[in-house]
Design a protein around this motif. Structure first.
Motif, PDB file in Angstrom:
ATOM      1  N   ARG A  14       5.273  46.572  66.918  1.00  0.00           N
ATOM      2  CA  ARG A  14       3.989  46.007  67.335  1.00  0.00           C
ATOM      3  C   ARG A  14       3.222  45.540  66.103  1.00  0.00           C
ATOM      4  NH1 ARG A  14       1.593  49.824  72.139  1.00  0.00           N
ATOM      5  NH2 ARG A  14       3.414  49.682  73.488  1.00  0.00           N
ATOM      6  N   GLU A  15       2.635  44.357  66.207  1.00  0.00           N
ATOM      7  CA  GLU A  15       1.913  43.801  65.075  1.00  0.00           C
ATOM      8  C   GLU A  15       0.436  44.185  65.136  1.00  0.00           C
ATOM      9  OE1 GLU A  15       0.975  39.424  63.290  1.00  0.00           O
ATOM     10  OE2 GLU A  15       3.033  39.842  63.896  1.00  0.00           O
ATOM     11  N   PHE A  16      -0.088  44.575  63.980  1.00  0.00           N
ATOM     12  CA  PHE A  16      -1.493  44.931  63.849  1.00  0.00           C
ATOM     13  C   PHE A  16      -2.056  44.194  62.647  1.00  0.00           C
ATOM     14  CE2 PHE A  16       0.710  48.524  65.700  1.00  0.00           C
ATOM     15  CZ  PHE A  16      -0.103  48.878  66.767  1.00  0.00           C
ATOM     16  N   THR A  17      -3.324  43.866  62.700  1.00  0.00           N
ATOM     17  CA  THR A  17      -4.015  43.295  61.558  1.00  0.00           C
ATOM     18  C   THR A  17      -4.989  44.344  61.043  1.00  0.00           C
ATOM     19  OG1 THR A  17      -3.824  41.068  62.461  1.00  0.00           O
ATOM     20  CG2 THR A  17      -5.481  41.407  60.743  1.00  0.00           C
ATOM     21  N   VAL A  18      -4.863  44.666  59.762  1.00  0.00           N
ATOM     22  CA  VAL A  18      -5.691  45.669  59.111  1.00  0.00           C
ATOM     23  C   VAL A  18      -6.344  45.008  57.906  1.00  0.00           C
ATOM     24  CG1 VAL A  18      -5.688  47.949  58.030  1.00  0.00           C
ATOM     25  CG2 VAL A  18      -4.030  47.432  59.827  1.00  0.00           C
ATOM     26  N   SER A  19      -7.602  45.332  57.671  1.00  0.00           N
ATOM     27  CA  SER A  19      -8.312  44.757  56.529  1.00  0.00           C
ATOM     28  C   SER A  19      -8.291  45.718  55.352  1.00  0.00           C
ATOM     29  CB  SER A  19      -9.762  44.458  56.910  1.00  0.00           C
ATOM     30  OG  SER A  19      -9.790  43.472  57.918  1.00  0.00           O
ATOM     31  N   CYS A  20      -8.065  45.167  54.156  1.00  0.00           N
ATOM     32  CA  CYS A  20      -8.105  45.966  52.940  1.00  0.00           C
ATOM     33  C   CYS A  20      -8.264  45.036  51.740  1.00  0.00           C
ATOM     34  CB  CYS A  20      -6.853  46.828  52.799  1.00  0.00           C
ATOM     35  SG  CYS A  20      -5.344  45.916  52.471  1.00  0.00           S
ATOM     36  N   THR A  21      -8.555  45.631  50.606  1.00  0.00           N
ATOM     37  CA  THR A  21      -8.670  44.851  49.371  1.00  0.00           C
ATOM     38  C   THR A  21      -7.275  44.665  48.766  1.00  0.00           C
ATOM     39  OG1 THR A  21      -8.941  46.801  47.986  1.00  0.00           O
ATOM     40  CG2 THR A  21     -10.958  45.821  48.913  1.00  0.00           C
ATOM     41  N   ARG A  25      -3.833  47.139  49.081  1.00  0.00           N
ATOM     42  CA  ARG A  25      -2.734  46.549  49.861  1.00  0.00           C
ATOM     43  C   ARG A  25      -1.416  47.327  49.745  1.00  0.00           C
ATOM     44  NH1 ARG A  25      -1.388  41.393  52.085  1.00  0.00           N
ATOM     45  NH2 ARG A  25       0.851  41.049  52.020  1.00  0.00           N
ATOM     46  N   GLN A  26      -0.981  47.626  48.528  1.00  0.00           N
ATOM     47  CA  GLN A  26       0.307  48.318  48.374  1.00  0.00           C
ATOM     48  C   GLN A  26       0.269  49.704  49.011  1.00  0.00           C
ATOM     49  OE1 GLN A  26       3.242  46.884  47.285  1.00  0.00           O
ATOM     50  NE2 GLN A  26       3.978  48.713  48.332  1.00  0.00           N
ATOM     51  N   GLY A  27      -0.835  50.408  48.841  1.00  0.00           N
ATOM     52  CA  GLY A  27      -0.975  51.723  49.475  1.00  0.00           C
ATOM     53  C   GLY A  27      -0.921  51.619  50.984  1.00  0.00           C
ATOM     54  N   LEU A  28      -1.554  50.596  51.529  1.00  0.00           N
ATOM     55  CA  LEU A  28      -1.510  50.371  52.977  1.00  0.00           C
ATOM     56  C   LEU A  28      -0.081  50.102  53.425  1.00  0.00           C
ATOM     57  CD1 LEU A  28      -2.717  49.794  55.791  1.00  0.00           C
ATOM     58  CD2 LEU A  28      -3.052  47.423  55.022  1.00  0.00           C
ATOM     59  N   LEU A  29       0.619  49.234  52.716  1.00  0.00           N
ATOM     60  CA  LEU A  29       2.001  48.911  53.094  1.00  0.00           C
ATOM     61  C   LEU A  29       2.912  50.133  52.975  1.00  0.00           C
ATOM     62  CD1 LEU A  29       2.332  45.376  51.456  1.00  0.00           C
ATOM     63  CD2 LEU A  29       1.903  45.939  53.871  1.00  0.00           C
ATOM     64  N   ASP A  30       2.699  50.963  51.970  1.00  0.00           N
ATOM     65  CA  ASP A  30       3.471  52.199  51.833  1.00  0.00           C
ATOM     66  C   ASP A  30       3.196  53.127  53.017  1.00  0.00           C
ATOM     67  OD1 ASP A  30       4.479  51.262  49.437  1.00  0.00           O
ATOM     68  OD2 ASP A  30       3.133  52.483  48.196  1.00  0.00           O
ATOM     69  N   ALA A  31       1.926  53.238  53.414  1.00  0.00           N
ATOM     70  CA  ALA A  31       1.553  54.086  54.551  1.00  0.00           C
ATOM     71  C   ALA A  31       2.162  53.563  55.846  1.00  0.00           C
ATOM     72  CB  ALA A  31       0.033  54.174  54.669  1.00  0.00           C
ATOM     73  N   VAL A  32       2.144  52.255  56.022  1.00  0.00           N
ATOM     74  CA  VAL A  32       2.731  51.648  57.223  1.00  0.00           C
ATOM     75  C   VAL A  32       4.230  51.936  57.274  1.00  0.00           C
ATOM     76  CG1 VAL A  32       3.366  49.419  58.260  1.00  0.00           C
ATOM     77  CG2 VAL A  32       0.993  49.852  57.541  1.00  0.00           C
ATOM     78  N   ASN A  33       4.923  51.770  56.155  1.00  0.00           N
ATOM     79  CA  ASN A  33       6.364  52.039  56.124  1.00  0.00           C
ATOM     80  C   ASN A  33       6.669  53.505  56.415  1.00  0.00           C
ATOM     81  OD1 ASN A  33       7.083  49.385  55.572  1.00  0.00           O
ATOM     82  ND2 ASN A  33       6.915  49.679  53.377  1.00  0.00           N
ATOM     83  N   TYR A  34       5.870  54.396  55.847  1.00  0.00           N
ATOM     84  CA  TYR A  34       6.059  55.832  56.065  1.00  0.00           C
ATOM     85  C   TYR A  34       5.825  56.186  57.532  1.00  0.00           C
ATOM     86  CZ  TYR A  34       5.679  60.857  55.185  1.00  0.00           C
ATOM     87  OH  TYR A  34       5.865  62.207  55.197  1.00  0.00           O
ATOM     88  N   LEU A  35       4.730  55.687  58.098  1.00  0.00           N
ATOM     89  CA  LEU A  35       4.428  55.961  59.502  1.00  0.00           C
ATOM     90  C   LEU A  35       5.489  55.373  60.418  1.00  0.00           C
ATOM     91  CD1 LEU A  35       2.617  57.028  61.740  1.00  0.00           C
ATOM     92  CD2 LEU A  35       1.289  54.906  61.554  1.00  0.00           C
TER      93      LEU A  35
END
Length: 67
Positions: A14-21, A25-35
């Motif tokens: 499922r695609e989600f749009t999340v806002s970040c600086t 960004r890299q921390g968000l992508l790492d969290a997404v991959n982990y989850l």
């Protein structure tokens, strides 16, 4: 600090749009991959197909790890 920008991510197909600086960004992508991996592991191990149940189980498991 850079501007907040939308980032498209995919979790359990499922695609989600999340806002970040840019700095976040890299921390968000790492969290997404982990989850996403945790949720796939749960789905595969207990054969649950309802994404909401998988998400709750993943949240409980991750909360337990943190605590």
């Amino acid at each position: 600090m850079s501007a907040i920008k939308p980032v498209d991510v995919v979790i359990m197909g499922r695609e989600f749009t999340v806002s970040c600086t840019d700095e976040e960004r890299q921390g968000l992508l790492d969290a997404v991959n982990y989850l996403d991996k945790k949720m796939h592991d749960i789905r595969d191990s207990v054969k649950v197909v309802v994404v909401e149940r998988i998400a709750i189980m993943a949240a409980l498991n991750l909360s337990h790890e943190v605590l």
